[in-house]
Design a protein around this motif. Structure first.
Motif, mmCIF file in Angstrom:
data_model
loop_
_atom_site.group_PDB
_atom_site.id
_atom_site.type_symbol
_atom_site.label_atom_id
_atom_site.label_comp_id
_atom_site.label_asym_id
_atom_site.label_seq_id
_atom_site.Cartn_x
_atom_site.Cartn_y
_atom_site.Cartn_z
ATOM 1 N N UNK A 38 60.106 -26.381 87.222
ATOM 2 C CA UNK A 38 61.211 -26.508 86.257
ATOM 3 C C UNK A 38 60.720 -26.325 84.828
ATOM 4 N N UNK A 39 59.481 -26.721 84.554
ATOM 5 C CA UNK A 39 58.950 -26.540 83.194
ATOM 6 C C UNK A 39 58.870 -25.054 82.869
ATOM 7 N N UNK A 40 58.341 -24.284 83.824
ATOM 8 C CA UNK A 40 58.229 -22.840 83.588
ATOM 9 C C UNK A 40 59.614 -22.220 83.376
ATOM 10 N N UNK A 41 60.556 -22.625 84.223
ATOM 11 C CA UNK A 41 61.886 -22.016 84.120
ATOM 12 C C UNK A 41 62.562 -22.402 82.808
ATOM 13 N N UNK A 42 62.397 -23.668 82.402
ATOM 14 C CA UNK A 42 63.015 -24.094 81.141
ATOM 15 C C UNK A 42 62.434 -23.307 79.971
ATOM 16 N N UNK A 43 61.124 -23.128 79.992
ATOM 17 C CA UNK A 43 60.492 -22.392 78.892
ATOM 18 C C UNK A 43 60.993 -20.952 78.868
ATOM 19 N N UNK A 44 61.141 -20.352 80.060
ATOM 20 C CA UNK A 44 61.589 -18.953 80.111
ATOM 21 C C UNK A 44 63.028 -18.833 79.592
ATOM 22 N N UNK A 45 63.881 -19.741 80.037
ATOM 23 C CA UNK A 45 65.275 -19.697 79.584
ATOM 24 C C UNK A 45 65.337 -19.970 78.084
ATOM 25 N N UNK A 46 64.561 -20.955 77.633
ATOM 26 C CA UNK A 46 64.533 -21.279 76.208
ATOM 27 C C UNK A 46 64.105 -20.081 75.373
ATOM 28 N N UNK A 47 63.127 -19.328 75.888
ATOM 29 C CA UNK A 47 62.650 -18.168 75.128
ATOM 30 C C UNK A 47 63.694 -17.064 75.091
ATOM 31 N N UNK A 48 64.381 -16.888 76.213
ATOM 32 C CA UNK A 48 65.462 -15.893 76.217
ATOM 33 C C UNK A 48 66.531 -16.288 75.197
#
Lengths: 339, 233, 434
Positions: free
Chosen positions: C400-410
């Motif tokens: 979930x940390x990786x996914x949150x960071x990816x979504x946040x960056x988008x």
């Protein structure tokens, strides 16, 4: 554009975009207005514009020179730093030609593009007119011609007629004040800040203190696991051989030199190297009252240290020396009185 | 090349015919090198850190099944794929043929881990932790690695240093068998042998010359410093 | 362009219409900014958490040391090829239809590179020591290792970021001068600085055009080199199914492919919101769709060439990966990816009527980008999952940390774009007049 002097005046004429500029410039030249006194402002580049004073050094020459500089920078950075600090990694050569190629390509592009850009900026600024002179209607598709003329009313009249004939919509004139260079002070401050930052960068350390505090037991570290109160070392005093052997005394002498001599002196008389810095003079170990003490009393002093009136004058050596070592030191101290 | 003779070339021989897969080497390595204890959850994720591991392979079909064990550690390759890819020189080659990892330089880009064909490199996913009083048994000669850096087998470089210093103090060359990494010292069947490959009379040189010798993934061309011995049956 | 051919009488209208997006703001704009800011905050929080506790908050584990952060890095560097390709290559070939498209694409390049750089930082184990990557003089006399492909990468991305910022800025200078005259308020001093005293004298025009003529071919070469080097990060390694000569061209074409998709999305959205139908016509979508078709075919060709060589040679270490992709655990994402980036674009974009349909081209753009993202992950994860010693095989799914960071960056990318639209005209005004 040559600088405007105080004896000149500026004439501005606004034209429709359909104006035939080449003939206008030709006519002005015939009327005695030099080409570099004419400036044309337009909302779009006019490819057929009559006057283009080419720069002394063309931009592409600067780009090529910068590219060559960039190549040498890349070779220096990729090859030079590797030679300065040659570290073997795998069986790759210290200076690897393909790597030089890749890095030099990138730095070539970097330096070339940045230099071209900066040169362009400098030239754009140097070609800039005072923005207040600029008619905002230019943006809506008009062309403005600006002339710098000597303050001479006859010539002005002539030029004005000429401009009107060519189809100028509006002609204005004024005596300009020489423009004051602005922002130089701020730019200077920014440059200074960059230089200071670069200089402080040079002092930076390439090492971190990240793993300096280690959880493992380190040399010179105070003991962590203490024996419970009242416990006796397995090899306690009572089980040690009671008679001082010469070997024991010699070992004690060595330990005395290491642990005691800086205060008590090499001969034990209390004239060690550091006494000048001590408030309390160290005890003379050759003194009869010291020599009269029992081995056990001396051992306790070495083990726990000594305090006078609540002030510690001698540190405990429990942590520095084992029980056996402390005993050998005591043996040595005892042997001092013997001839 | 007298200069070259003076330096050592540390190599290891692993006799697979002797290995029983007891994993004593793994335990010894953990104790000697302060390898962090990952715990159950991390082990289940595949994050258990082992500098040496026993790879276990099954041969044949049930009921005629045989187990094969293969201890794998960092192969200290001469042409190590992990070394040149490190952007900060955290991974480099020592003159004695060790594949060294400088913990303080490592910034954790983990390219070396990908490029190691033996998956010998391990990463510290979190800060290490030891329950009291386990921290008291940590080896002071080995740095405890923090979160975010790579680590791997060092051939017990601290023991190599110690052995060389002792020999120098006693004014003699390092003798074969003076230096033993923890795994070699612990191996009950002496399947692991360590020594100087430049010395033709060392045990490791003699064993490595046997015709049972092979290197792991020899075709990749990494020139490993670990030689495996296996009788072909 | 002949001066006589120009429609000077259109200029006031163009000024009026293209400045409108900067002056008029709908309330939904603030809503969008708010939502995006929340997502960015979530991503920032996740990153802080990861830095504080350890990179173990990702689901990485040996042998998979690289995964979605690096995949995102490749994706965003690839996305940055949108601007350079559209505006660089098309400027070089003097394709006139590029005019309303270039600024939209160049802004994407600029923002994509910011996001791509962020992903390098997310990825680092000890991010607080990132400056070890800079060749700066220091007391230890230590320099970075330029033999590492990651240093090539750092150099190339830095060059590319600098160059594309310059490239975005050059054609903006005359527009900034226009904005300086037309827009007051807090943006006025900004424009005054950014327009560099541009007044539109003929020498200024000539210098600007010369500089653009010089820099355009250079930046196209930088663009090709950047994604080649990103490809070499993988190609030069020993990992089975990475070690391949085709990676550099394959990455470049893939990057342009996803970049085209992004431009299609950007064109559609901005056209819809700011009613730029007069400037961005179905004609533009048609041209863009044709380019997308070219990249689809080239990419499919390269992909086929790569898989064919591995399949026929049948070297076990490499075949494990290909089997896992085609029929194994990665088959579902693989075939989904193939549908998104090859099959659907080929099925639709070959139809001339479809190419004239902006919404359709935009949807294909979205599909291509989803597919290309999966493709980046599939380049990373399957080869790493099957190292040469089968004992170490593993698998991976992001945490979930990786996914949150990816979504946040988008979200950060979209947020930056939304903010930039209020400062920079999305269509190059003077080029459009020309």
């Amino acid at each position: 554009m040559r600088p405007v002097t105080e004896h000149e005046m500026t004439v501005r004429a606004l034209f429709k975009p359909s104006v035939y500029l080449e003939s206008l410039v030709a006519k002005l030249r015939d009327a005695g207005v030099p080409e570099d006194a004419v400036e044309i402002l337009s909302p779009l580049p006019l490819h057929k514009a009559a006057l283009l004073r080419p720069a002394r050094v063309p931009l592409h020459v600067i780009t090529i020179i910068a590219g060559v500089v960039g190549i040498s920078l890349g070779v220096m950075v990729a090859g030079g730093t590797a030679l300065l600090y040659p570290i073997v990694t795998g069986e790759k050569p210290i200076v690897a030609p393909p790597v030089l190629g890749i890095i030099a390509f990138e730095t070539m592009m970097l330096v070339a593009i940045v230099t071209t850009f900066v040169t362009m900026l400098v030239r754009i600024r140097s070609e800039s007119r005072n923005a207040a002179e600029r008619d905002p209607r230019i943006d809506d598709g008009f062309i403005e011609v600006i002339l710098s003329l000597p303050t001479d009313s006859a010539r002005f009249e002539m030029v004005r007629d000429l401009l009107q004939q060519t189809g100028a919509l509006e002609i204005r004139h004024r005596h300009p004040t020489p423009s004051v260079p602005h922002g130089a002070e701020r730019e200077g401050r920014v440059t200074a800040a960059v230089l200071v930052a670069a200089w402080s960068l040079c002092g930076m350390q390439a090492c971190s203190r990240d793993m300096q505090e280690q959880p493992s037991y380190q040399p010179q570290e105070a003991p962590r696991l203490h024996s419970p109160v009242g416990s006796v070392p397995r090899e306690s005093r009572s089980v040690l051989k009671s008679l001082p052997t010469q070997q024991l005394v010699d070992e004690g002498a060595g330990l005395f030199r290491i642990n005691c001599s800086h205060c008590h002196g090499m001969d034990g008389t209390g004239n060690g190297l550091v006494i000048a810095y001590l408030k309390e003079k160290p005890t003379d170990l050759l003194a009869p009252d010291v020599q009269a003490l029992s081995e056990a009393a001396l051992y306790d002093t070495v083990t726990y240290g000594r305090s006078v009136d609540g002030r510690d004058v001698m540190p405990p050596f429990k942590g520095e020396m084992s029980a056996e070592e402390r005993r050998s030191v005591v043996m040595y101290v005892k042997s001092l009185s013997q001839p | 090349m007298s200069e070259e003779k003076k330096t050592h070339k540390w190599e290891m021989v692993i006799d697979l015919d002797r290995c029983t897969g007891c994993e004593a080497c793994v335990v010894a390595c953990h104790a000697e090198n302060n390898v962090r204890i990952s715990g159950e959850d991390e082990a289940a994720q595949g994050r258990a850190i082992n500098w040496i591991r026993i790879e276990r392979y099954w041969e044949g079909e049930y009921p005629d099944v045989r187990t094969r064990f293969m201890p794998v550690l960092c192969q200290h390759c001469d042409d190590a794929p992990c070394e040149p890819v490190c952007p900060v020189y955290a991974s480099y080659h020592t003159p004695e043929g060790l594949n060294a990892q400088v913990y303080n330089r490592c910034i954790g880009v983990r390219y070396c881990g990908n490029n190691c064909p033996y998956t010998a490199r391990q990463f510290n996913w979190f800060d290490p932790h030891w329950d009291e009083p386990l921290a008291e048994q940590l080896n002071p000669d080995v740095t405890v690695r923090q979160n975010g850096i790579m680590e791997k087998c060092t051939f017990c470089v601290q023991r190599i240093r110690q052995g060389k210093e002792r020999a120098e103090k006693e004014g003699r060359p390092v003798r074969d068998g003076d230096i033993t990494p923890a795994c070699v010292q612990t191996c009950p069947t002496s399947a692991l042998v360590f020594g100087d490959r430049r010395d033709p009379d060392s045990r490791v040189s003699k064993l490595a010359r046997q015709d049972r010798a092979f290197h792991l993934l020899e075709s990749v061309g990494t020139h490993p410093a670990v030689t495996y011995l296996k009788r072909l049956t | 362009m002949e001066q006589e051919d120009r429609h000077w009488e259109r200029i006031p209208k163009i000024n009026h219409e293209l400045l409108a997006p900067l002056l008029v703001t709908h309330w939904t704009y603030f809503l969008l900014i708010g939502v995006l800011a929340c997502l960015v905050a979530a991503g920032a929080g996740a990153w802080t958490y990861q830095v504080q506790t350890g990179i173990g908050q990702t689901n990485l584990h040996p042998p998979i040391f690289w995964a979605v952060y690096i995949a995102s890095f490749i994706f965003w560097v690839g996305a940055s090829h949108s601007g350079t390709f559209i505006s660089g290559v098309l400027r070089l070939t003097k394709a006139e239809w590029r005019r309303p498209v270039t600024r939209i694409a160049e802004l994407m390049t600029f923002i994509s590179l910011i996001i791509a750089t962020l992903f390098v930082f997310y990825h680092l184990g000890r991010v607080w020591r990132w400056y070890y990557l800079i060749p700066y003089p220091n007391q230890r006399e230590m320099w970075p290792n330029f033999r590492s492909p990651l240093m090539w990468d750092a150099t190339a991305v830095f060059t590319y970021a600098t160059a594309s910022t310059i490239y975005l800025y050059l054609p903006l200078i005359p527009d900034f001068a226009l904005l300086r005259e037309r827009i007051g308020g807090w943006r006025k001093p900004l424009y005054r600085v950014l327009s560099l005293g541009w007044t539109g004298t003929q020498n200024q025009w000539q210098i600007l055009e010369t500089a653009m003529r010089i820099i355009t071919p250079l930046i196209v070469m930088v663009m090709i080199s950047v994604h080649s080097i990103v490809g070499w990060d993988f190609g030069v390694s020993l990992v089975p199914a990475w070690h391949s000569t085709i990676f550099a061209p394959y990455f470049v074409v893939g990057a342009v492919h996803s970049g085209m998709g992004l431009v299609a999305i950007g064109l559609y959205v901005l056209r819809k919101i700011y009613r730029l139908d007069d400037y961005i016509t179905p004609e533009h979508f048609d041209k863009l769709a044709k380019l997308m078709l070219v990249t689809t075919l080239s990419l499919a060709y390269l992909y086929f060439a790569e898989l064919l060589t591995i399949w026929y040679a049948n070297i076990p270490d490499h075949m494990w990966v290909v089997d896992a992709l085609l029929t194994g655990p990665f088959a579902v994402p693989f075939w989904f990816m193939a549908t998104c980036i090859y099959i659907l674009p080929l099925a639709t974009l070959t139809n001339p009527a479809f190419r004239q349909w902006p919404l359709g081209v935009m949807i294909i753009g979205v599909l291509i980008n989803i597919g290309m993202y999966i493709e980046r992950v599939l380049i990373l994860v399957p080869p790493l999952s099957y190292p040469r010693l089968p004992f170490n095989w593993g698998s991976y799914f992001p945490s979930w940390v990786e996914m949150t960071i990816i979504v946040g960056s988008l979200a950060l990318a979209v947020l930056l774009y939304a903010l930039a639209v209020k400062i920079v005209p999305v269509i190059s005004i003077w080029e459009e007049k020309e």
